[in-house]
Structures are given as structure tokens and as C-alpha cells.
Design an enzyme around this catalytic site. Structure first.
Site, PDB file in Angstrom:
ATOM      1  CG  ASP A 181      -1.805   1.197   1.310  1.00  0.00           C
ATOM      2  OD1 ASP A 181      -2.172   1.735   0.254  1.00  0.00           O
ATOM      3  OD2 ASP A 181      -2.142   1.601   2.435  1.00  0.00           O
ATOM      4  CE1 TYR A 210      -0.950   7.436   3.285  1.00  0.00           C
ATOM      5  CE2 TYR A 210      -0.415   5.301   2.374  1.00  0.00           C
ATOM      6  CZ  TYR A 210      -1.327   6.153   2.950  1.00  0.00           C
ATOM      7  OH  TYR A 210      -2.595   5.723   3.181  1.00  0.00           O
ATOM      8  CE  LYS A 246      -4.210   4.435  -0.091  1.00  0.00           C
ATOM      9  NZ  LYS A 246      -2.874   3.825  -0.061  1.00  0.00           N
ATOM     10  CG  HIS A 281      -4.539   9.808  -0.367  1.00  0.00           C
ATOM     11  ND1 HIS A 281      -3.316   9.224  -0.285  1.00  0.00           N
ATOM     12  CD2 HIS A 281      -4.957   9.951   0.905  1.00  0.00           C
ATOM     13  CE1 HIS A 281      -3.008   9.018   0.989  1.00  0.00           C
ATOM     14  NE2 HIS A 281      -3.991   9.453   1.734  1.00  0.00           N
TER      15      HIS A 281
END
Length: 84
Positions: free
Chosen positions: A4, A9, A38, A71
Site C-alpha cells: 500500500d 505517504y 493513491k 486519496h
């Protein structure tokens, strides 16, 4: 194996390096992993989304991403001269 990741991030390049190292060591094959990323809200819209996903693929070092998600379901207002 599921990975993921997300532009927000900041983990796409690191996950990509890990996948390459594991593949070179014969530990995994591309078909053994499912990679999700995302698109951040600033990168959504006409002329923005496709280049953003392409950048994620470059960061990950992959020819494809198994699942691309939005996201955040909206966009932030950007300051403009008449929006102070």
C-alpha cells in the site's frame, strides 16, 4: 503480498527499491505482489491525473500499478489573487 503506497505517504520510491532488491535476489516475482497507490487531491483533474500516475510508476519502478485510488475525495482551494 500487498503493498500500500501513496504519493502523500512519500513511500513509493522506497517500496520500489525494496521490490527491485527482492526481485533481483529471486525472493519475489512481479506476479506475486499487488501494488496499490493513491493519487493526491492536488494531482487530480484533466491533464494532472495521468502524469501523476506515470510519476508513481517511475517512483515504484513498475510497468503497471495494480490499483490506483483517489486519496481524498475532493480538492483543496488554492489561493488566488481574488481569493484572499
Amino acid at each position: 503480498i500487498v503493498f500500500d503506497t501513496a504519493q502523500r505517504y512519500g513511500n513509493e520510491a522506497g517500496v520500489g527499491r525494496g521490490l527491485r532488491v527482492a526481485a533481483e535476489a529471486g525472493k519475489i516475482r512481479r506476479g506475486d505482489v499487488f501494488v496499490t497507490t493513491k493519487v493526491w487531491c492536488d494531482n487530480m483533474g484533466a491533464g494532472l491525473t495521468a502524469p501523476s500516475v506515470e510519476q508513481s510508476m517511475r517512483q515504484l519502478g513498475l510497468d503497471y500499478i495494480d490499483l490506483v485510488l483517489i486519496h481524498w475525495p475532493g480538492r483543496f482551494l488554492r489561493p488566488s489573487p481574488d481569493n484572499t
